[in-house]
Design a protein around this motif. Structure first.
Motif, PDB file in Angstrom:
ATOM      1  N   ILE A  55       3.410  -6.473  -1.177  1.00  0.00           N
ATOM      2  CA  ILE A  55       4.309  -5.503  -1.819  1.00  0.00           C
ATOM      3  C   ILE A  55       4.536  -5.887  -3.279  1.00  0.00           C
ATOM      4  O   ILE A  55       4.543  -5.032  -4.172  1.00  0.00           O
ATOM      5  CB  ILE A  55       5.634  -5.387  -1.041  1.00  0.00           C
ATOM      6  CG1 ILE A  55       5.383  -4.715   0.317  1.00  0.00           C
ATOM      7  CG2 ILE A  55       6.695  -4.646  -1.841  1.00  0.00           C
ATOM      8  CD1 ILE A  55       6.522  -4.876   1.315  1.00  0.00           C
ATOM      9  N   LEU A  58       1.457  -4.799  -5.115  1.00  0.00           N
ATOM     10  CA  LEU A  58       1.367  -3.336  -5.149  1.00  0.00           C
ATOM     11  C   LEU A  58       2.374  -2.744  -6.137  1.00  0.00           C
ATOM     12  O   LEU A  58       2.045  -1.790  -6.857  1.00  0.00           O
ATOM     13  CB  LEU A  58       1.581  -2.768  -3.743  1.00  0.00           C
ATOM     14  CG  LEU A  58       0.415  -3.035  -2.787  1.00  0.00           C
ATOM     15  CD1 LEU A  58       0.888  -2.939  -1.341  1.00  0.00           C
ATOM     16  CD2 LEU A  58      -0.737  -2.074  -3.061  1.00  0.00           C
ATOM     17  N   ASP A  59       3.570  -3.288  -6.186  1.00  0.00           N
ATOM     18  CA  ASP A  59       4.562  -2.822  -7.155  1.00  0.00           C
ATOM     19  C   ASP A  59       4.083  -3.098  -8.582  1.00  0.00           C
ATOM     20  O   ASP A  59       4.250  -2.258  -9.482  1.00  0.00           O
ATOM     21  CB  ASP A  59       5.921  -3.474  -6.913  1.00  0.00           C
ATOM     22  CG  ASP A  59       6.632  -2.918  -5.688  1.00  0.00           C
ATOM     23  OD1 ASP A  59       6.233  -1.845  -5.184  1.00  0.00           O
ATOM     24  OD2 ASP A  59       7.600  -3.561  -5.239  1.00  0.00           O
ATOM     25  N   SER A  62       1.466  -0.642  -9.441  1.00  0.00           N
ATOM     26  CA  SER A  62       2.081   0.664  -9.647  1.00  0.00           C
ATOM     27  C   SER A  62       2.624   0.786 -11.074  1.00  0.00           C
ATOM     28  O   SER A  62       2.522   1.844 -11.698  1.00  0.00           O
ATOM     29  CB  SER A  62       3.202   0.873  -8.630  1.00  0.00           C
ATOM     30  OG  SER A  62       3.879   2.066  -8.865  1.00  0.00           O
ATOM     31  N   GLU A 104       6.529  -0.964   4.851  1.00  0.00           N
ATOM     32  CA  GLU A 104       6.568  -0.804   3.394  1.00  0.00           C
ATOM     33  C   GLU A 104       5.229  -1.137   2.750  1.00  0.00           C
ATOM     34  O   GLU A 104       4.736  -0.391   1.894  1.00  0.00           O
ATOM     35  CB  GLU A 104       7.676  -1.682   2.793  1.00  0.00           C
ATOM     36  CG  GLU A 104       7.840  -1.467   1.304  1.00  0.00           C
ATOM     37  CD  GLU A 104       9.003  -2.247   0.701  1.00  0.00           C
ATOM     38  OE1 GLU A 104       9.078  -2.296  -0.539  1.00  0.00           O
ATOM     39  OE2 GLU A 104       9.843  -2.801   1.455  1.00  0.00           O
ATOM     40  N   SER A 107       2.679   1.582   3.546  1.00  0.00           N
ATOM     41  CA  SER A 107       3.001   2.795   2.800  1.00  0.00           C
ATOM     42  C   SER A 107       2.553   2.679   1.348  1.00  0.00           C
ATOM     43  O   SER A 107       2.005   3.628   0.774  1.00  0.00           O
ATOM     44  CB  SER A 107       4.511   3.056   2.885  1.00  0.00           C
ATOM     45  OG  SER A 107       4.881   4.139   2.075  1.00  0.00           O
ATOM     46  N   LYS A 108       2.761   1.516   0.758  1.00  0.00           N
ATOM     47  CA  LYS A 108       2.382   1.318  -0.642  1.00  0.00           C
ATOM     48  C   LYS A 108       0.858   1.270  -0.803  1.00  0.00           C
ATOM     49  O   LYS A 108       0.329   1.779  -1.797  1.00  0.00           O
ATOM     50  CB  LYS A 108       3.042   0.075  -1.210  1.00  0.00           C
ATOM     51  CG  LYS A 108       4.538   0.263  -1.428  1.00  0.00           C
ATOM     52  CD  LYS A 108       5.200  -0.984  -1.960  1.00  0.00           C
ATOM     53  CE  LYS A 108       6.692  -0.799  -2.093  1.00  0.00           C
ATOM     54  NZ  LYS A 108       7.103  -0.245  -3.358  1.00  0.00           N
TER      55      LYS A 108
END
Length: 150
Positions: A55, A58-59, A62, A104, A107-108
């Motif tokens: 995560i 991935l953040d 993003s 989470e 989903s990402k």
């Protein structure tokens, strides 16, 4: 540009398997000892940690629109350092955390644009596996075997 999203189906299957294991596990099951001083709940928290790590990346992707290549790390040291934290969680909290982080992370990964996903797939290596299923399957096999032996 067409990108390969086959990882999504296997990831979905292993997340469903994780959910089923957590749902059917009693608190005693979650406290069950595992090799190396782990417990079922501790292994679930460990799985959650690695999803939380995904995560993080991935953040970052993003925000920047650019996948980050793999940077070597000492995985054994990371796992051993996180072990006391994983084991300190209440068993049911560890199990629920693993599920939340799996949801989470998956989903990402699914939300990656085709452009970012294509860039990631073009890199020689990534800081995490886009198929979250690989790591989960390894540990779910161990956990299901241990719980079946009770």
């Amino acid at each position: 540009m067409a990108v390969d999203r086959r990882h999504e189906a296997e990831t979905d299957a292993e997340r469903k398997r994780l959910r089923a294991l957590v749902t059917r596990s009693t608190d005693d099951d979650l406290r069950r000892a595992m090799p190396g001083g782990w417990t079922v709940a501790g292994v679930l928290a460990h799985m959650g940690y690695w999803d939380a790590r995904a995560i993080y990346w991935l953040d970052k992707w993003s925000r920047t629109g650019e996948p980050t290549p793999y940077e070597p790390e000492n995985v054994e040291a990371v796992n051993d350092a996180a072990k006391p934290l994983c084991l300190a969680l209440r068993p049911r909290d560890a199990a629920q955390l693993a599920l939340r982080l799996a949801d989470e992370a998956d989903s990402k990964v699914r939300a990656l644009t085709d452009t970012v996903l294509a860039k990631a797939q073009a890199l020689e290596s990534l800081p995490f596996n886009l198929s979250r299923a690989t790591h989960r399957k390894e540990h779910l096999d161990e956990l299901e075997s241990a719980l079946a032996a009770k």
